[in-house]
Design a protein around this motif. Structure first.
Motif, short mmCIF file in Angstrom:
data_model
loop_
_atom_site.label_atom_id
_atom_site.label_comp_id
_atom_site.label_asym_id
_atom_site.label_seq_id
_atom_site.Cartn_x
_atom_site.Cartn_y
_atom_site.Cartn_z
N ASN A 228 0.47 -1.21 0.33
CA ASN A 228 -0.22 0.21 0.34
C ASN A 228 0.95 1.09 0.02
O ASN A 228 0.19 2.29 -1.01
N THR A 229 1.82 1.60 0.67
CA THR A 229 2.62 2.79 1.01
C THR A 229 3.63 2.56 -0.65
O THR A 229 3.14 3.91 -1.01
N ALA A 230 4.09 1.62 -1.16
CA ALA A 230 4.51 1.74 -2.50
C ALA A 230 3.66 2.50 -3.74
O ALA A 230 3.72 2.83 -4.76
N PHE A 231 2.26 1.20 -3.44
CA PHE A 231 1.32 2.60 -4.70
C PHE A 231 0.94 3.90 -4.47
O PHE A 231 0.89 4.73 -5.46
N LEU A 232 1.43 3.76 -3.11
CA LEU A 232 0.69 5.34 -2.36
C LEU A 232 1.59 6.15 -2.85
O LEU A 232 1.35 7.19 -3.40
N ALA A 233 2.94 6.14 -3.15
CA ALA A 233 3.97 6.68 -3.77
C ALA A 233 3.93 7.16 -4.99
O ALA A 233 4.16 8.02 -5.62
N ALA A 234 3.55 5.59 -5.88
CA ALA A 234 2.97 5.63 -7.44
C ALA A 234 2.06 6.87 -7.14
O ALA A 234 2.41 7.57 -8.93
N ALA A 235 1.32 6.60 -6.66
CA ALA A 235 -0.74 7.12 -7.04
C ALA A 235 0.24 8.79 -6.84
O ALA A 235 -0.80 9.30 -7.93
N LEU A 236 0.63 9.40 -5.96
CA LEU A 236 0.76 10.60 -5.67
C LEU A 236 0.43 11.89 -6.56
O LEU A 236 0.08 12.30 -6.95
N PRO A 237 2.47 11.40 -7.68
CA PRO A 237 2.41 11.82 -8.14
C PRO A 237 1.18 11.42 -9.10
O PRO A 237 0.88 12.50 -10.00
N LYS A 238 0.84 10.82 -10.06
CA LYS A 238 0.00 10.52 -10.67
C LYS A 238 -1.36 11.45 -10.23
O LYS A 238 -1.62 11.82 -11.79
N TRP A 239 -1.60 11.61 -9.65
CA TRP A 239 -3.18 12.08 -8.81
C TRP A 239 -2.53 13.60 -9.37
O TRP A 239 -3.54 14.63 -9.97
N PHE A 240 -1.87 14.02 -9.14
CA PHE A 240 -1.94 15.77 -9.05
C PHE A 240 -1.28 15.90 -10.35
O PHE A 240 -1.31 17.14 -10.87
N ARG A 241 -0.80 15.56 -11.80
CA ARG A 241 -0.84 15.64 -12.73
C ARG A 241 -2.01 15.16 -12.94
O ARG A 241 -2.78 16.20 -14.32
N ASP A 242 -2.87 14.48 -13.12
CA ASP A 242 -4.37 14.96 -13.01
C ASP A 242 -5.42 15.81 -12.39
O ASP A 242 -6.16 15.99 -13.61
N MET A 243 -4.87 16.26 -11.48
CA MET A 243 -4.97 17.53 -11.29
C MET A 243 -5.07 18.63 -12.31
O MET A 243 -5.58 19.94 -12.40
N ALA A 244 -3.89 18.60 -12.57
CA ALA A 244 -3.40 19.58 -13.45
C ALA A 244 -3.27 19.96 -14.74
O ALA A 244 -4.28 20.78 -15.38
N ARG A 245 -4.18 18.13 -15.10
CA ARG A 245 -4.82 18.24 -16.37
C ARG A 245 -5.88 19.05 -16.46
O ARG A 245 -6.35 19.62 -17.73
N LEU A 246 -6.97 18.75 -15.07
CA LEU A 246 -8.09 19.34 -15.11
C LEU A 246 -8.12 20.72 -14.97
O LEU A 246 -9.05 21.67 -15.91
N ASP A 247 -6.64 21.28 -14.55
CA ASP A 247 -6.77 23.43 -14.68
C ASP A 247 -6.91 23.41 -16.01
O ASP A 247 -6.97 24.29 -16.68
N GLY A 248 -6.00 22.81 -17.07
CA GLY A 248 -5.37 23.03 -18.20
C GLY A 248 -7.00 22.57 -18.98
O GLY A 248 -7.20 23.86 -19.76
N ALA A 249 -7.85 22.20 -18.21
CA ALA A 249 -9.00 21.49 -19.17
C ALA A 249 -9.50 23.01 -19.40
O ALA A 249 -10.71 23.66 -20.17
N ALA A 250 -9.80 23.14 -17.87
CA ALA A 250 -10.63 24.11 -17.31
C ALA A 250 -9.95 26.00 -18.32
O ALA A 250 -10.96 26.55 -18.63
N ALA A 251 -8.82 25.88 -17.48
CA ALA A 251 -8.41 27.10 -18.51
C ALA A 251 -8.56 27.44 -20.31
O ALA A 251 -9.02 28.01 -20.77
N GLU A 252 -9.20 25.98 -20.84
CA GLU A 252 -8.93 25.77 -21.97
C GLU A 252 -11.36 25.88 -23.08
O GLU A 252 -10.99 26.73 -22.78
N GLN A 253 -11.22 25.38 -21.42
CA GLN A 253 -13.29 25.60 -21.81
C GLN A 253 -12.86 27.50 -21.81
O GLN A 253 -13.78 28.04 -21.83
N VAL A 254 -12.06 28.82 -20.52
CA VAL A 254 -12.64 29.76 -20.30
C VAL A 254 -11.94 30.28 -21.49
O VAL A 254 -12.68 31.34 -22.03
N ARG A 255 -11.59 29.86 -22.49
CA ARG A 255 -10.68 30.79 -24.05
C ARG A 255 -12.18 31.01 -24.64
O ARG A 255 -12.75 29.96 -24.97
#
Length: 255
Positions: A228-255
């Motif tokens: 579980n520790t190994a999974f969390l260590a791998a998942a947290l960076p991926k989830w952060f990138r997923d959230m960053a993609r949501l920011d990018g998609a939201a910014a595209e909709q505003v334009r």
């Protein structure tokens, strides 16, 4: 549609209606996806016929779960205790799946019900590992260093649970930011469900069947903690990138 609008139906009819009331199984580990959800469906159908409310099912789930957790912390380990605790946790987990299925079956899903379900989940995740800590301190003839394992496990699972809930909340109503096609037929891949099996709460519940042998239990419990520790260590960076993609998609909709 609420229960007052529905025609009376039997257990089999309620089971037939459940697939349309299911949430997506995307990313769910194998036990939760193939065993717990099905068991929860049978319990939801039975609760539907008994005219139980989802919150009542949540309360019964908590009763089973916290009875098992209390037994871990207070009773000396034995094979009968391990079986009783394992069954109590498994039934509690199945009922935890049943309350949401019942709410969707009745057409009475609510924010208050979701809040109650998540709060009880957060309490059980923390207290289960604290109960293992108490049990190990009182009864296990193991090096004191093992006591760090349940402490670490509680921290890992608390962070993982919070992050997953936060992921779901932040994704609701947001553009995905991804053009990747869905899996064929809309079914999540089975292989992924198997690969993340060690993170499944149901597998942790089954580990308590070994409580009669502190050495066997501690070995399995420790292995699950490391995975579980190994999974969390791998998942947290991926989830952060997923959230960053949501920011990018939201910014595209505003334009």
């Amino acid at each position: 549609m609420t229960t007052t609008d529905m025609p009376k139906s039997g257990f089999a009819a309620a089971l037939r209606r459940l697939p349309s009331a299911q949430k997506s199984a995307k990313g769910a580990p194998a036990y939760s996806r193939f065993v717990n959800r099905k068991a929860g469906g049978y319990l939801a159908a039975a609760a539907f016929l008994l005219k139980a409310t989802p919150n009542q099912v949540t309360a019964v789930s908590a009763l089973f779960t916290f009875a098992g957790i209390t037994a871990v912390a207070t009773a000396a380990p034995s094979w009968p205790l391990g079986i009783a605790v394992g069954l109590a946790l498994v039934v509690g987990y199945a009922l935890d799946s049943a309350d949401g299925q019942l709410a969707r079956l009745r057409g009475t899903s609510s924010i208050a019900g979701e809040w109650l379900d998540h709060v009880i989940d957060s309490v059980k995740i923390a207290t289960l590992h604290l109960a293992v800590l108490v049990c190990a301190f009182r009864f296990f003839d193991l090096p004191n260093g093992f006591l760090l394992v349940p402490l670490g496990y509680a921290a890992v699972e608390t962070v993982m649970f919070f992050a997953m809930i936060l992921n779901d909340q932040l994704r609701r109503g947001r553009p995905s930011g991804s053009s990747a096609p869905a899996p064929a037929g809309g079914r999540p891949p089975v292989l992924r469900s198997l690969l993340v099996l060690p993170t499944d709460y149901g597998v942790l519940c089954l580990a308590f069947l070994l409580l009669g042998s502190p050495m066997a239990f501690s070995a399995v419990y420790g292995a699950l903690f490391l995975l579980n520790t190994a999974f969390l260590a791998a998942a947290l960076p991926k989830w952060f990138r997923d959230m960053a993609r949501l920011d990018g998609a939201a910014a595209e909709q505003v334009r």
